[in-house]
Design a protein around this motif. Structure first.
Motif, PDB file in Angstrom:
ATOM      1  N   TYR A   1       7.897 -10.571  -2.145  1.00 57.46           N
ATOM      2  CA  TYR A   1       7.198 -11.383  -1.531  1.00 57.46           C
ATOM      3  C   TYR A   1       7.258 -12.670  -1.921  1.00 57.46           C
ATOM      4  O   TYR A   1       7.231 -13.056  -3.239  1.00 57.46           O
ATOM      5  CB  TYR A   1       5.518 -10.693  -1.798  1.00 57.46           C
ATOM      6  CG  TYR A   1       5.088  -9.488  -1.094  1.00 57.46           C
ATOM      7  CD1 TYR A   1       4.994  -9.532   0.265  1.00 57.46           C
ATOM      8  CD2 TYR A   1       4.973  -8.465  -1.748  1.00 57.46           C
ATOM      9  CE1 TYR A   1       4.646  -8.739   1.118  1.00 57.46           C
ATOM     10  CE2 TYR A   1       4.769  -7.250  -0.854  1.00 57.46           C
ATOM     11  CZ  TYR A   1       4.813  -7.408   0.511  1.00 57.46           C
ATOM     12  OH  TYR A   1       4.390  -6.284   1.358  1.00 57.46           O
TER      13      TYR A   1
ATOM     14  N   GLU B   1       4.787   9.780  -6.013  1.00 61.92           N
ATOM     15  CA  GLU B   1       3.618   9.345  -6.845  1.00 61.92           C
ATOM     16  C   GLU B   1       2.619  10.557  -7.065  1.00 61.92           C
ATOM     17  O   GLU B   1       2.884  11.564  -6.655  1.00 61.92           O
ATOM     18  CB  GLU B   1       2.452   8.307  -5.917  1.00 61.92           C
ATOM     19  CG  GLU B   1       3.312   6.872  -5.863  1.00 61.92           C
ATOM     20  CD  GLU B   1       2.559   6.017  -5.214  1.00 61.92           C
ATOM     21  OE1 GLU B   1       1.955   5.284  -5.906  1.00 61.92           O
ATOM     22  OE2 GLU B   1       2.291   6.149  -3.816  1.00 61.92           O
TER      23      GLU B   1
ATOM     24  N   GLU C   1       9.348   2.731   2.313  1.00 66.24           N
ATOM     25  CA  GLU C   1       8.511   1.710   3.051  1.00 66.24           C
ATOM     26  C   GLU C   1       9.364   1.215   4.341  1.00 66.24           C
ATOM     27  O   GLU C   1      10.541   1.578   4.208  1.00 66.24           O
ATOM     28  CB  GLU C   1       7.952   0.722   2.050  1.00 66.24           C
ATOM     29  CG  GLU C   1       9.152  -0.354   1.575  1.00 66.24           C
ATOM     30  CD  GLU C   1       9.465  -1.749   2.240  1.00 66.24           C
ATOM     31  OE1 GLU C   1       8.694  -2.332   2.391  1.00 66.24           O
ATOM     32  OE2 GLU C   1      10.702  -1.728   2.328  1.00 66.24           O
TER      33      GLU C   1
HETATM   34  P1  HAM Z   1       2.579  -1.217   0.322  1.00 61.07           P
HETATM   35  O1  HAM Z   1       1.155  -1.861  -0.262  1.00 61.07           O
HETATM   36  O2  HAM Z   1       3.527  -0.773  -0.430  1.00 61.07           O
HETATM   37  O3  HAM Z   1       3.519  -2.234   1.363  1.00 61.07           O
HETATM   38  O4  HAM Z   1       1.931  -0.090   1.436  1.00 61.07           O
HETATM   39  C1  HAM Z   1       1.233  -0.345   2.553  1.00 61.07           C
HETATM   40  C2  HAM Z   1       0.219   0.418   2.680  1.00 61.07           C
HETATM   41  O5  HAM Z   1       0.600   1.991   2.934  1.00 61.07           O
HETATM   42  C3  HAM Z   1      -0.921   0.744   1.593  1.00 61.07           C
HETATM   43  O6  HAM Z   1      -1.792  -0.179   1.861  1.00 61.07           O
HETATM   44  C4  HAM Z   1      -1.389   2.007   1.921  1.00 61.07           C
HETATM   45  O7  HAM Z   1      -2.437   2.061   2.999  1.00 61.07           O
HETATM   46  C5  HAM Z   1      -0.226   2.775   2.272  1.00 61.07           C
HETATM   47  N1  HAM Z   1       0.303   3.526   1.161  1.00 61.07           N
HETATM   48  C6  HAM Z   1       1.144   3.042   0.290  1.00 61.07           C
HETATM   49  N2  HAM Z   1       1.578   3.963  -0.581  1.00 61.07           N
HETATM   50  C7  HAM Z   1       0.759   5.420  -0.130  1.00 61.07           C
HETATM   51  C8  HAM Z   1       0.922   6.535  -0.642  1.00 61.07           C
HETATM   52  N3  HAM Z   1       1.369   7.091  -1.572  1.00 61.07           N
HETATM   53  N4  HAM Z   1       0.116   7.500   0.240  1.00 61.07           N
HETATM   54  C9  HAM Z   1      -0.629   7.201   1.271  1.00 61.07           C
HETATM   55  N5  HAM Z   1      -0.651   5.865   1.608  1.00 61.07           N
HETATM   56  C10 HAM Z   1       0.291   5.005   1.188  1.00 61.07           C
HETATM   57  C11 HAM Z   1       4.517  -1.895   2.153  1.00 61.07           C
HETATM   58  O8  HAM Z   1       4.816  -0.865   2.489  1.00 61.07           O
HETATM   59  C12 HAM Z   1       5.164  -3.020   2.710  1.00 61.07           C
HETATM   60  N6  HAM Z   1       6.332  -2.729   3.560  1.00 61.07           N
HETATM   61  C13 HAM Z   1       4.110  -3.693   3.784  1.00 61.07           C
HETATM   62  C14 HAM Z   1       4.724  -5.059   4.321  1.00 61.07           C
HETATM   63  C15 HAM Z   1       5.405  -5.149   5.517  1.00 61.07           C
HETATM   64  N7  HAM Z   1       4.875  -5.942   3.956  1.00 61.07           N
HETATM   65  C16 HAM Z   1       5.441  -7.082   4.459  1.00 61.07           C
HETATM   66  N8  HAM Z   1       5.881  -6.372   5.707  1.00 61.07           N
END
Ligand code: HAM
Length: 449
Positions: A264, A116, A83
């Motif tokens: 968080y 995943e 991320e």
């Molecule tokens: P996260 O919920 O792990 O948050 O990922 C954010 C978005 O990335 C998800 O809502 C989804 O749309 C997309 N996503 C996550 N995993 C996958 C996957 N394996 N394949 C496709 N899309 C995926 C974060 O990453 C945090 N860094 C968000 C954040 C920023 N919070 C605070 N600042």
């Protein structure tokens, strides 16, 4: 052989037929965030493993099960970013961005890596647009950040996303909450998975987003963080909701959202779709008031979100939303003979410097084959140059859509093409009912042509 012509499971290519859609989505996101003062930051694809262990949290699924971690040739443990937030915070500290005016508003486009189980909307390499607002504890910032995600979806025309918000409190209220969770899960200890048994001791909130079906079933009736908020967190959450109402952003308070990452605090939120299958969370984010300190900086309240580009595109395709057309060739110059080819190269380079997409034959095909190719490219105009055209100094510029042909002097070819092309664009706007009031000559006067 078969192996090297196959991409790795959970990864996908973006072909030219799709890449303009991705660019449109990314550009829109950057522009909407830019209007709120967010500037783009670029960070490395890999970081020290410890950054994610500390930042994302070593009891999370992401860190325990999903990271691409390896030793580099210097025996350092390196991880491909799962991320963007941890890397942005690392960069904020390393580059002293805290000395700049606060809040620091940063946004980014990143590829991310998580081991995943691949399925629709879940990849091992995926892409995010995200933003981070560092240095503000105000609920106004929570509402602004949520509002940006909402605006991006609106600008793209995406409909039917449900905004779910929750508050998971701060370290002060979490003490009581952890106690309640431990008591609850202690009674069901025999049914929890091995990883969750360990989480029960170290971080019981992580049991709430365990992907094992048994654990998630048990988690459904677990105590909710919302019932344990301290006065400050409660007031903050109420204020975020008042802002959202003032901004006319519909939302639902969803007490079961905990998010899968450890950093968080207080507000968390997700934009969820029911149209793209089980992986319906298109965007997720929240406040992380303790992360900068955790990584070694001064106390810096902050928050952000990230949206999955692939999930967003999946949804846009599902809803049949329009994308701007792919760029098309404006002019194809078909040639016969070497001299004509030199002339074509010269015209092409002049017009390309003006930003026009021009192509000419670089294969050595017959004129008939060249025209077939021009058709496939969807060229707006074509011209054929051979010995007789070079001799007479006259060519025929053909508008491929109307079939109209006009004789043009080779000497003034570039200017004539620009006029024809501009007049076609103005006609297009008028057909759309957009009165431009622009007269062609006034554009051309003062122009190079
Ligand atoms: P996260 O919920 O792990 O948050 O990922 C954010 C978005 O990335 C998800 O809502 C989804 O749309 C997309 N996503 C996550 N995993 C996958 C996957 N394996 N394949 C496709 N899309 C995926 C974060 O990453 C945090 N860094 C968000 C954040 C920023 N919070 C605070 N600042």
């Amino acid at each position: 052989m078969a192996l090297i012509t196959k991409s790795i499971k959970g990864t996908q290519d973006t072909l030219p037929s799709e890449s303009h859609k991705v660019r449109f989505v990314e550009q829109t996101a950057l522009e909407v965030a830019g209007n709120c003062g967010f500037r783009e930051i670029r960070i490395p694809v890999f970081e020290h493993t410890e950054l994610f262990q500390r930042g994302v949290g070593d009891t999370t699924d992401v860190v325990q099960k999903e990271m691409y971690t390896f030793l580099d040739k210097g025996e350092r443990s390196i991880t491909l970013r799962p991320e963007g937030t941890a890397g942005v915070v690392r960069s904020f500290l390393e580059n002293g961005l805290y000395n700049e005016p606060m809040p620091q508003k940063l946004c980014y486009l990143v590829s991310c890596y998580r081991y995943e189980k691949p399925q629709a909307g879940r990849l091992r390499e995926f892409h995010q647009f995200g933003l981070e607002c560092l240095g503000t504890a105000s609920p106004a910032a929570d509402a602004e950040v949520i509002g940006i995600a909402n605006d991006i979806f609106n600008f793209l025309g995406v409909r039917g996303l449900r905004l779910e918000i929750n508050s998971i409190g701060c370290p002060a209220c979490r003490k009581d909450y952890h106690k309640a969770l431990r008591e609850y899960f202690e009674n069901r200890k025999g049914e929890l998975c091995h990883t969750c048994l360990d989480r029960l001791e170290r971080n019981p909130m992580r049991i709430l987003d365990c992907k094992s079906p048994v654990c998630s079933e048990i988690a459904k009736d677990a105590p909710k963080a919302l019932d344990y908020l301290c006065d400050e967190c409660r007031t903050h959450f109420d204020s975020v909701q008042t802002y959202l109402r003032a901004m006319e952003i519909p939302f639902t308070v969803e007490p079961s959202i905990v998010r899968g990452l450890d950093y968080y605090t207080k507000t968390v939120f997700e934009f969820v779709s029911t149209e793209i299958g089980a992986q319906g969370t298109v965007c997720g984010g929240g406040r992380y008031d303790g992360l900068v300190e955790e990584i070694g900086g001064a106390h810096t309240p902050a928050l952000g979100f990230a949206m999955g580009i692939e999930r967003l595109l999946l949804l846009m395709d599902k809803q049949g939303l329009p994308f701007p057309e792919r760029e098309k060739c404006s002019l194809y110059i078909a040639t016969m003979g070497e001299k004509a080819s030199f002339k074509a190269a010269s015209i092409a380079s002049v017009l390309r410097r003006e930003g026009v997409e021009v192509q000419f034959d670089v294969v050595g095909r017959s004129v008939k084959a060249q025209m077939k190719y021009a058709n496939k490219l969807g060229a707006a105009f074509t011209v054929v140059i051979g010995d007789s055209e070079l001799e007479s100094g006259i060519v025929r510029l053909k508008n491929m859509e109307s079939g109209e042909e006009n004789e043009v002097a080779l000497e003034d070819f570039e200017g004539a093409f620009m006029r024809a092309s501009l007049s076609e664009s103005l006609k297009g706007l008028e057909d759309l009912g957009v009165g431009t009031g622009i007269d062609l000559d006034s554009i051309m006067n003062g122009n190079l042509f």
